[in-house]
Design an enzyme around this catalytic site. Structure first.
Site, short mmCIF file in Angstrom:
data_model
loop_
_atom_site.label_atom_id
_atom_site.label_comp_id
_atom_site.label_asym_id
_atom_site.label_seq_id
_atom_site.Cartn_x
_atom_site.Cartn_y
_atom_site.Cartn_z
N LYS A 82 -169.56 -23.50 1.50
CA LYS A 82 -168.52 -23.89 2.45
C LYS A 82 -167.19 -23.26 2.05
CE LYS A 82 -166.09 -27.91 4.24
NZ LYS A 82 -165.99 -29.35 4.36
N GLU A 102 -170.90 -21.77 -9.45
CA GLU A 102 -172.35 -21.58 -9.57
C GLU A 102 -172.84 -20.57 -8.53
OE1 GLU A 102 -170.79 -24.44 -9.55
OE2 GLU A 102 -171.71 -25.87 -10.93
N GLY A 136 -169.87 -30.89 3.13
CA GLY A 136 -171.00 -30.14 2.55
C GLY A 136 -172.30 -30.93 2.62
N ARG A 137 -172.25 -32.20 2.29
CA ARG A 137 -173.49 -33.01 2.26
C ARG A 137 -173.95 -33.41 3.65
NH1 ARG A 137 -169.15 -35.21 -0.16
NH2 ARG A 137 -168.28 -37.18 0.57
N GLU A 182 -172.32 -39.18 -3.44
CA GLU A 182 -171.05 -38.44 -3.37
C GLU A 182 -170.16 -39.06 -2.29
OE1 GLU A 182 -170.63 -34.05 -2.27
OE2 GLU A 182 -170.58 -33.88 -4.45
N HIS A 235 -197.66 -45.07 -10.14
CA HIS A 235 -198.21 -44.96 -11.49
C HIS A 235 -197.13 -44.66 -12.51
CE1 HIS A 235 -202.40 -45.20 -10.17
NE2 HIS A 235 -201.94 -44.62 -9.07
N LYS A 249 -165.32 -29.86 -13.21
CA LYS A 249 -165.20 -28.42 -12.88
C LYS A 249 -164.03 -27.82 -13.67
CE LYS A 249 -166.59 -28.60 -8.00
NZ LYS A 249 -166.09 -28.45 -6.63
O1 F6P Z 1 -168.66 -30.02 -6.21
C1 F6P Z 1 -169.14 -30.76 -5.15
C2 F6P Z 1 -169.21 -29.94 -3.92
O2 F6P Z 1 -167.94 -29.70 -3.43
C3 F6P Z 1 -170.09 -30.59 -2.87
O3 F6P Z 1 -169.41 -31.54 -2.13
C4 F6P Z 1 -170.55 -29.41 -2.10
O4 F6P Z 1 -171.65 -29.72 -1.29
C5 F6P Z 1 -170.86 -28.45 -3.21
O5 F6P Z 1 -169.83 -28.69 -4.15
C6 F6P Z 1 -170.91 -27.01 -2.84
O6 F6P Z 1 -169.72 -26.58 -2.25
P1 F6P Z 1 -169.63 -25.23 -1.45
O7 F6P Z 1 -170.55 -25.32 -0.29
O8 F6P Z 1 -168.19 -25.09 -1.05
O9 F6P Z 1 -170.05 -24.11 -2.36
#
Ligand code: F6P
Length: 555
Positions: free
Chosen positions: A208, A214, A278-279, A364, A395, A519
């Protein structure tokens, strides 16, 4: 009415507190004395059939929960969300994931923008691209069609797509598959690309913000892998690297300027808007990998499933409103019956990533300790969501749900029709499977008394160990089959349950400031991990000693 309303000051909260002080649920008795209980508490929502009857709820509790919905103006908050008011107050944003699944002839203008036209223009662009990849018209730099789509994203840019891909695998086009890289652990990218053919791989970088460490790290690593693998094959005698990136990398983001900086052609970038959290984004361009592999038609059906539940949530009376009731029941368990966690137990192997997906969606969203007005809350918020597919969970951890000391409300999910019609001799395997699904909620609700245990000839000294108290609350959710439409409905159901809880707790369910400190510290600490002794010296003694252990042992 001042929003948010402190729920503890409402008449309904007081009524629920009073009921809870002298509450002795007895599901055996409730079912025995009320033959209509199952039908009274069973509801339809879209293509979902939801049985709430095995919850610890009676007419008094239900009436007070419904009163609570009114006391906190749930109806007004629903309208505020659907109409695009800026209910994400800490980020001053509208919350409009419901607009992502509006039909093309719907009307919604928010902040001067025709949202429906924007959504459908983007969907058309995604579907057109998906069709070109599926038909083989879109080719890699060496002229071969795409066979594998690799989505690189994390959190909401990963969990939704991977969960849906796993759930709807039977709908994937033959010869086309997807992989998902999320973790910055090099294992993830390493393992996922090691057997890939770069000539037939399409990478979607989904972020987003297009700033997530990452995702950008993984995107660069995979770009290097792809270019060096093509180089080794002598591809760049006839094509250049920029051309290869163009053919093998596309992006999904709200920050299209940053996409271009990365080297991805903005023509091949699919956008969404800052009013999609995002979620809450799997049904936006974030689902591009799904539109490609499952096809536009299935993706469109998936959106219809969401919309079914949106309509149900927006228009149903409280006593027929499944997301509202499930959300209110969660408040009942959390704030009045001292439950801390919530199990989600899909009796479908295809849904094996559904609990993980729900963890981000619910935790979240509702893991907050100040209200939307910035005041500390005086009550618990959020539930710890967890789960595994049945019967594996049976189980493993069901022991604690059946006989432990904690109250764990659990949602059981199952489908009447299997994808795999396998038989064990005479026995239909799906029947054996669903026998377990039905047995578990029955055992949890009604238990087994000491007399029943004794009647089986159990030695007296182990009778109590074999008693099942019962009265463990469950909700059963069923549908005819796990189709794209049904899955869309399931997701929307939990989105709205999360919303209902957030409204009662008066929190902002749509920000996520709690992820920021980690972060920031990771950025500050990484030089120490790389051996910077000055940065290391500034750390607390525990962090320092852990990094020193790493430095001493890293070969
Ligand atoms: O760090 C949490 C977050 O901001 C989430 O809310 C989001 O889904 C995820 O990181 C990834 O963010 P992006 O889509 O901006 O890479």
């Amino acid at each position: 009415m001042n929003i948010p309303i402190d729920p503890t000051t409402t008449p309904a909260w007081k009524a629920l507190s009073a009921i809870a002080t002298d509450f002795h649920p007895n599901l055996r008795e409730w079912f025995d004395t009320d033959p209509d209980r199952a039908s009274r508490y069973s509801l339809a929502a879209g293509e979902l059939f939801v049985d709430l009857s095995k919850n610890l709820v009676n007419e008094d509790v239900l009436a007070a929960l419904i009163e609570l919905a009114d006391n906190v103006d749930l109806r007004g908050r629903i309208e505020a969300m659907f109409n695009g008011e800026h209910i994400n107050v800490t980020e001053d944003r509208a919350v409009l994931h419901t607009a992502l699944r509006l039909p093309a002839d719907a009307e919604l203008t928010v902040d001067g923008q025709d949202v429906v036209a924007d959504v459908h223009a983007e969907l058309d662009k995604i579907y057109d691209f998906a069709d070109r990849v599926r038909s083989g018209e879109w080719k890699g730099v060496t002229g071969k069609p795409i066979r594998t789509v690799v989505n690189i994203g994390i959190g909401g840019s990963d969990l939704g797509p991977v969960m849906v891909y796993e759930a709807l695998k039977p709908y994937a086009q033959e010869g086309l598959s997807a992989r998902y890289i999320s973790n910055i652990d090099p294992t993830d990218a390493g393992e996922k690309v090691k057997d890939l053919d770069p000539e037939t791989t399409l990478v979607i970088v989904a972020s987003k913000t297009f700033t997530t460490l990452e995702t950008l790290t993984n995107a660069r690593v995979v770009r290097d892998w792809l270019l060096s693998a093509l180089r080794k094959r002598g591809v760049f005698d006839s094509a250049d690297e920029a051309e290869a990136v163009k053919k093998h990398f596309v992006a999904v983001s709200t920050a299209l300027d940053k996409v271009e900086e990365f080297g991805i052609d903005p023509v091949n970038a699919f956008g969404f808007w800052n009013w999609v959290g995002g979620r809450y984004s799997v049904d936006s361009a974030v689902g591009t990998s799904l539109a490609i592999v499952l096809g536009p038609e299935n993706f469109a059906d998936f959106l219809v499933g969401f919309h079914d539940i949106d309509q149900h949530f927006r228009t149903s009376a409280w006593d027929k409103n499944v997301p509202a009731l499930m959300g209110l029941l969660n408040v009942w368990y959390t704030n009045f019956l001292n439950a801390h966690t919530h199990a989600v137990l899909p009796y479908s192997q295809y849904l094996h990533r559904f609990p993980a997906y729900l963890q981000q969606l619910t935790m979240e969203s509702n893991g907050k300790s100040v209200t939307a007005a910035g005041e500390p809350v005086t009550y618990h918020t959020g539930e710890v969501f967890w789960g595994e597919p049945g019967t594996n969970g049976q189980h493993a951890f069901y022991q604690l749900i059946h006989q432990g000391t904690r109250l764990i409300p659990a949602d059981f999910i199952a489908f009447a029709n299997p994808t795999w019609a396998l038989r064990d001799g005479e026995a239909d395997m799906h029947e054996l499977f669903l026998g377990n699904f039905f047995a578990q909620t029955k055992a949890l609700a009604f238990g087994k008394t000491a007399d029943e245990v004794r009647a089986e000839g159990t030695p007296e000294q182990i009778v109590s160990a074999r008693v099942f108290e019962g009265n463990k609350p469950t909700t059963s959710i069923m549908a005819a089959a796990l189709t794209p439409r049904v899955l869309g409905s399931l997701i929307a159901l939990y989105e709205h349950i999360t919303f209902v809880e957030g409204v009662v707790w008066g929190i902002d369910s749509f920000d996520q400031w709690g992820v920021e400190l980690g972060k920031q510290l990771a950025k500050e600490l990484t030089p120490a991990v790389a051996g910077d002794r000055d940065v290391l010296a500034k750390q607390d003694s525990s962090t320092r000693s852990l990094i020193e252990f790493y430095l001493d042992h890293r070969k």
